[in-house]
Structure formats: C-alpha cells, structure tokens
Design a protein around this motif. Sequence first.
Motif, short mmCIF file in Angstrom:
data_model
loop_
_atom_site.label_atom_id
_atom_site.label_comp_id
_atom_site.label_asym_id
_atom_site.label_seq_id
_atom_site.Cartn_x
_atom_site.Cartn_y
_atom_site.Cartn_z
N HIS A 1 -5.63 14.06 -9.50
CA HIS A 1 -6.39 15.10 -10.11
C HIS A 1 -8.05 14.98 -9.76
O HIS A 1 -8.54 15.86 -9.64
N GLU A 2 -8.33 13.66 -10.04
CA GLU A 2 -9.29 13.33 -9.70
C GLU A 2 -9.49 12.18 -8.37
O GLU A 2 -10.36 12.42 -8.00
N ILE A 3 -9.39 11.38 -8.61
CA ILE A 3 -8.82 10.17 -7.29
C ILE A 3 -8.05 11.16 -5.99
O ILE A 3 -9.59 10.94 -5.16
N LEU B 1 0.56 -1.22 0.04
CA LEU B 1 -0.03 0.25 -0.03
C LEU B 1 0.67 1.53 -0.12
O LEU B 1 0.39 2.04 -0.64
N ILE B 2 1.74 1.20 0.65
CA ILE B 2 2.90 2.33 0.67
C ILE B 2 3.22 3.10 -0.95
O ILE B 2 3.21 3.51 -0.92
N SER B 3 4.22 1.60 -1.18
CA SER B 3 4.27 1.77 -2.78
C SER B 3 3.52 1.80 -3.72
O SER B 3 4.17 2.85 -4.49
N ALA B 4 2.50 1.89 -3.69
CA ALA B 4 1.04 2.23 -4.39
C ALA B 4 1.29 3.64 -3.92
O ALA B 4 0.46 4.28 -5.17
N PHE B 5 0.58 3.67 -3.17
CA PHE B 5 0.03 5.41 -2.62
C PHE B 5 1.67 6.76 -2.99
O PHE B 5 1.19 7.55 -3.78
N GLY C 1 -12.99 3.28 -10.83
CA GLY C 1 -13.05 2.39 -11.59
C GLY C 1 -11.67 1.20 -11.27
O GLY C 1 -11.32 0.95 -9.97
N ASP C 2 -11.24 0.92 -12.56
CA ASP C 2 -10.95 -0.46 -12.21
C ASP C 2 -9.13 0.67 -11.81
O ASP C 2 -8.06 -0.33 -11.93
N HIS C 3 -8.63 1.75 -11.67
CA HIS C 3 -7.80 2.62 -10.96
C HIS C 3 -7.36 1.72 -9.38
O HIS C 3 -6.02 1.59 -9.09
N ILE C 4 -8.35 1.39 -9.19
CA ILE C 4 -8.40 1.39 -8.16
C ILE C 4 -7.43 -0.63 -7.74
O ILE C 4 -7.09 -0.77 -6.81
N ILE C 5 -7.08 -0.78 -8.94
CA ILE C 5 -6.37 -2.57 -9.13
C ILE C 5 -5.67 -2.27 -7.43
O ILE C 5 -4.61 -3.21 -7.33
#
Length: 374
Positions: free
Chosen positions: A233-235, A213-217, A275-279
């Motif tokens: 700009h959106e998420i 999760l740290i890496s994703a952030f 959307g699928d960006h949450i993967i």
Amino acid sequence: MKNTHPQGRITEWLTFDNMHHQWLLLAACFWVIFMFMVASKFITLTFKDPDAYSAKQEFLFLTAVPDAGKLPGENRFSEELKPTGKVLSDSRLIQPLVYMERLELIRNVCRDEALKNLSHTAVSKFVLDRIFVCDKHKILFCQTPKVGNTQWKKVLIVLNGAFPSIEEIPENVVHDHEKNGLPRLSSFSDAEIQKRLKTYFKFFIVRDPFERLISAFKDKFVHNPRFEPWYRHEIAPGIIRKYRRNRTETRGIQFEDFVRYLGDPNHRWLDLQFGDHIIHWVTYVELCAPCEIKYSVIGHHETLEDDAPYILKEAGIDHLVSYPTIPPGITMYNKTKVERYFLGISKRDIRRLYARFEGDFKLFGYQKPDFLLN
C-alpha cells in the motif's frame, strides 16, 4: 621292531617331510603377522607425530579473517591470520579450504580500487542495526534478509536463553525485537562495539544476488505472508509511480518495475522514504560491510547443508543447538526460475541492475549472469 621294508621307509620319509613343510609354513605365517604388526605400529606412530606435518600445512588449523588493508604483494598467509578464538581439537582436524578461499576472495576484491565504490561502506548505525549479539557465546550475526535468516535468529534466541528450544519459539516473536532477546550491536557504546567486533566470532550468509531479489519480491509484494501492508500500500505504489513505463497499466507492481527501481543510480532518494524496509533488497555490502568488518565465516545459502554445521562447530556451539532441518532442494540455485522472472525485461535494465549488485557478485564468488546480460 624297526621297519626295514623299502616301501615303509618311503612312507615314513614322506610323512616326516610333510610335517616339516607344515611347520615351516606355520613359522612363515607367524613371521609375516609379526612383521605386519610392527609395520602397523610404526605407521600409527608416524601419523600421530605432529612433527610429520609440514610448516606449510599449519595455517589450515586456523580460521582466517580478511584484512582489507593488506597490500597485494604481501604474503597471503602470514601472522596476520587469526583463529576464531578456539583451537581446533583432534576431532576438528583441518578447516575445509572452501571457507578460507571465500575469505581470501573478499580480501582480494576489497583491495580492488576499481570496485571500491561497490565493495566498501561505512560501519554506520544502519550496519550496526543489522548485527545481532550473543554475549554469552561471543557471537555476532549480520542479518541478510531472504537468505534463511529466520532460522539463524532462532538459533541465537535459544543461545541467549530467551527460549529453551527452537521448537518452542512462537513465529510472531522471532522478528519482534522487544521480545526475542536479541540485542543489536548498535545498542552498545562505541568502546563495547569495537571490543565485540575485534574479539567475537562473526558470520553472515549470502545467496546468488538476483535469486535473492526474486525471493524478496515474491515475499513482500506477491505473498506477503507476515501481513505487512506497507509493502503493497505504500512501497509498491511509490515504485510504480516512478518507474512504470506504461502509465495506463493498472496491475499491481510487476517484477519489471522492481528491477527498474533497483537499477536506478538515483534510487536512494526513494529508499529514504521507504526507511529500513529496504533491507530486504539492499546489497550485502550495505548490510554487513564485509570490507570493513573481518568476518570469521561466510556461509552460502546454496551450500547451507554443509555450512550451517560448520558455522555451529566453528562458533563452539554445535553441542548446544542444531540448525533446523533444511527441506531437500530448497537451497539449490534455480537458473530456470531466474530466467523466467527476467524474461521480457530489457537488457538495459538488467545491466543497470547488475551494475548495482556487481560488488555482491564479485565479493562472494557468484558467476556473472551472462545468460541474462548478453
């Protein structure tokens, strides 16, 4: 003339006696060497004899797959175990026990009714979209972002024949699914999907859930190296609006905001908007359905130096392609970094985050982060 002098006779006797001892010593040496050769031959023949292995060891020559439907009291290593499709040769003697233990752990956690909501998911289109197919070599790879998946995609791209070598694949092509030659499992008919799920070699890679999760952030909200503006700009604004406690705070998204969003039991309504960006931060369970799909091997990011060659060998492709060189220390778990990121975040928010990712911790043997929770 014969020597009759006493001193001469003594000299002759000593000479003869020395020669006799030398001959006896030489004969003894030859005898020892001969016996050693016979013993060596016997030992060699014994170890070459396949019957010398006990029946209990025979299961080590197979690669087990987890079976979520098996009852707790049943024999763990029965005829239910299936090989990956390739019989191990003499040069691939015994599968390291660690890989079998990982699969057995998944099987046990999947049977735990108390964790069912955290370990089971439907094999939906979302899951099938995550699984890439190499029909030529009968391989399925489930993508788990932020765990070195770019390199595995490159391996499959080469195997599918889109590029002759990993070095020749342009970076902008790897994640462009119209150009990289990697079909998703969702693109096949139901019958073809089931056939591949039952017969192909299947694998994916995991990593300590909190470190992932740290890496994703960092990747999506701090560095954003692939120029994906929607994350900032959106998420990010969507998360800040919903989860920032201090409304006067004007800084960009903070890790605390991210943790509060992920730990919210009602996060799904926001996920649908993203959307699928949450993967990049959903659970491994949601991505790959490990209790529903019987994977052949589960690799760990922390031991990728050993796991990558093993996966290539088990899939029967180690003679065709190599996993790219792993920089020293890059896969090592960094507890100090984890502590630094969670510093100042409330125990309540961390516990809610763990509650969501508990299935991932338990399924893949990662230690509960008590140093953060208590």
